[in-house]
Scaffold this active site. Structure first.
Site, PDB file in Angstrom:
ATOM      1  N   LYS A 115       0.831  -1.203   0.000  1.00  0.00           N
ATOM      2  CA  LYS A 115       0.000   0.000   0.000  1.00  0.00           C
ATOM      3  C   LYS A 115       0.866   1.254   0.000  1.00  0.00           C
ATOM      4  O   LYS A 115       0.572   2.222  -0.698  1.00  0.00           O
ATOM      5  CB  LYS A 115      -0.972   0.000   1.182  1.00  0.00           C
ATOM      6  N   LYS A 196      -3.189  -8.899  -9.140  1.00  0.00           N
ATOM      7  CA  LYS A 196      -4.216  -9.356  -8.195  1.00  0.00           C
ATOM      8  C   LYS A 196      -5.408  -8.397  -8.198  1.00  0.00           C
ATOM      9  O   LYS A 196      -5.225  -7.180  -8.154  1.00  0.00           O
ATOM     10  CB  LYS A 196      -3.629  -9.418  -6.775  1.00  0.00           C
ATOM     11  N   LYS A 199      -9.889  -4.016  -4.542  1.00  0.00           N
ATOM     12  CA  LYS A 199     -10.642  -2.753  -4.510  1.00  0.00           C
ATOM     13  C   LYS A 199      -9.687  -1.570  -4.582  1.00  0.00           C
ATOM     14  O   LYS A 199      -9.969  -0.568  -5.197  1.00  0.00           O
ATOM     15  CB  LYS A 199     -11.442  -2.666  -3.204  1.00  0.00           C
TER      16      LYS A 199
END
Ligand code: ADP
Ligand code: TRP
Length: 338
Positions: A115, A196, A199
């Site tokens: 992230k 992958k 969201k």
């Protein structure tokens, strides 16, 4: 007596990666739960707060996840279905675990590192995300955690934290139970870009898309310029990998064989995409009406809220007992606590 537990973040609209990696096996487990076993499934709204800053958005995503599970047929008589935040004790256990967890363990978390690498500027909550997840699992004495492959490391970290806590406070006893993960048949579903599906990566095909919206999403699946007649290895073709989610073993063999052989009549990418749309309609079409009803009809929405509240009470009763056991072990035995 086995206890299954899993959670899903209220951070977006559920996509087919969530479905094939997690939701499908949760729904099946709830329906086929052997007597004596138990299943806990929850909507991780505390976790979603690490990335969502708008109250209406959070509320909408919580309802969306709840509506998805109910529309897919989760058996809420057998499984306990609830919101994470209806059991605030989980944040108390998070603190106890945090005092046993080394910085190094958290610094190794792939999900956090990914992230940050993708440009998200992290808050402390995002960094300590795995501790809250460990508390989610450990506070219900869970045995088995059915998740997609991306969550494996988080469950391993949970095992580590249970170990540290038991070693430090258990006096030879297993205060917190050691959980293990289990994967579905398709532990990693690729997104329309071949990475992958997630969201947070904007590469999803949402479960309940229909008509033009569905077509648009499926048409975004990446392809290359090879002709249908050209023989190809079936691996690494995103349209085929996504189509295979919907196929049984025999169908999968047949499609792969035709792609491998090439020649006249071999399926092209357009053909695969058409088949994905047809399969999406067949798989999710029947649940669409119920999904919409839970989101739009106030009576159904109230019913959904009652299910979550009821589930929250059942879950909380278990959590309180486990937390009391932990507080006692660490030496917090204040009489004023309820
Ligand atoms: P997302 O990455 O889209 O935010 P979540 O982290 O909320 O999804 O994941 C919810 C559940 O769905 C988890 O069990 C996770 O392992 C599973 N899951 C998410 N994405 C995928 C994927 N692409 N393939 C398989 N399982 C997935
Ligand atoms: N981190 C999980 C995800 O992103 C969601 C989650 C939170 C979870 N707590 C959990 C999953 C406990 C399994 C068990 O998908």
């Amino acid at each position: 007596m086995t206890r299954y537990l899993s959670g899903i973040q209220a951070s977006g609209i559920p996509h087919i990666g969530n479905y094939f990696g997690a939701i499908e096996q949760h729904v099946t487990a709830s329906k086929e739960l052997p007597p004596g076993d138990s299943a806990f499934f929850f909507i991780a709204d505390y976790h979603a707060l690490t990335t969502i800053s708008d109250r209406e958005t959070l509320r909408r995503f919580v309802r969306t996840i709840a509506a998805t599970y109910l529309a897919c047929g989760l058996d809420v008589k057998k499984a306990v279905f609830f919101r994470q935040s209806d059991v605030p004790e989980v944040t108390e256990l998070t603190w106890l675990l945090a005092t046993c967890t080394g910085m190094g363990l958290l610094e190794r978390a792939h999900s956090y590192k990914d992230k940050v690498a993708k440009g998200l500027s992290p808050n402390v909550g995002l960094f300590t995300y795995p501790i809250l997840m460990a508390a989610d699992i450990l506070i219900y004495d869970s045995d088995v955690v059915p998740v997609g492959k991306d969550q494996q490391q988080h469950v391993e970290m949970t095992q580590d934290m249970a170990g540290y806590f038991n070693q430090r406070f258990g006096q030879g006893k297993e205060l917190l139970k050691y959980p293990r993960w289990v994967f579905s048949r398709t532990p990693t579903v690729p997104g329309v870009d071949g990475e992958k599906m997630s969201k947070s990566y904007g590469n999803t095909i949402d479960m309940f898309l229909e008509g033009n919206e569905l077509k648009k999403a499926v048409n975004r699946i990446v392809t290359d310029s090879r002709e249908p007649a050209e023989p190809k290895e079936p691996e690494g073709i995103p349209s085929l990998t996504i189509l295979e989610l919907f196929l049984n073993d025999q169908e999968r063999q047949e499609w792969r064989e035709r792609v491998r052989k090439g020649g006249e009549g071999a399926p092209g990418y357009g053909h695969m995409k058409k088949e994905i749309m047809a399969r999406m309609d067949a798989r999710f079409g029947p649940a669409r009406a119920a999904y919409k009803r839970y989101l739009e009809d106030p009576v159904a929405e109230r019913e959904m809220e009652e299910i979550l509240v009821e589930g929250g009470k059942r879950a909380r009763a278990v959590a309180r007992e486990v937390l009391a056991r932990c507080y006692d072990a660490v030496g917090i035995t204040n009489r004023a606590r309820p």
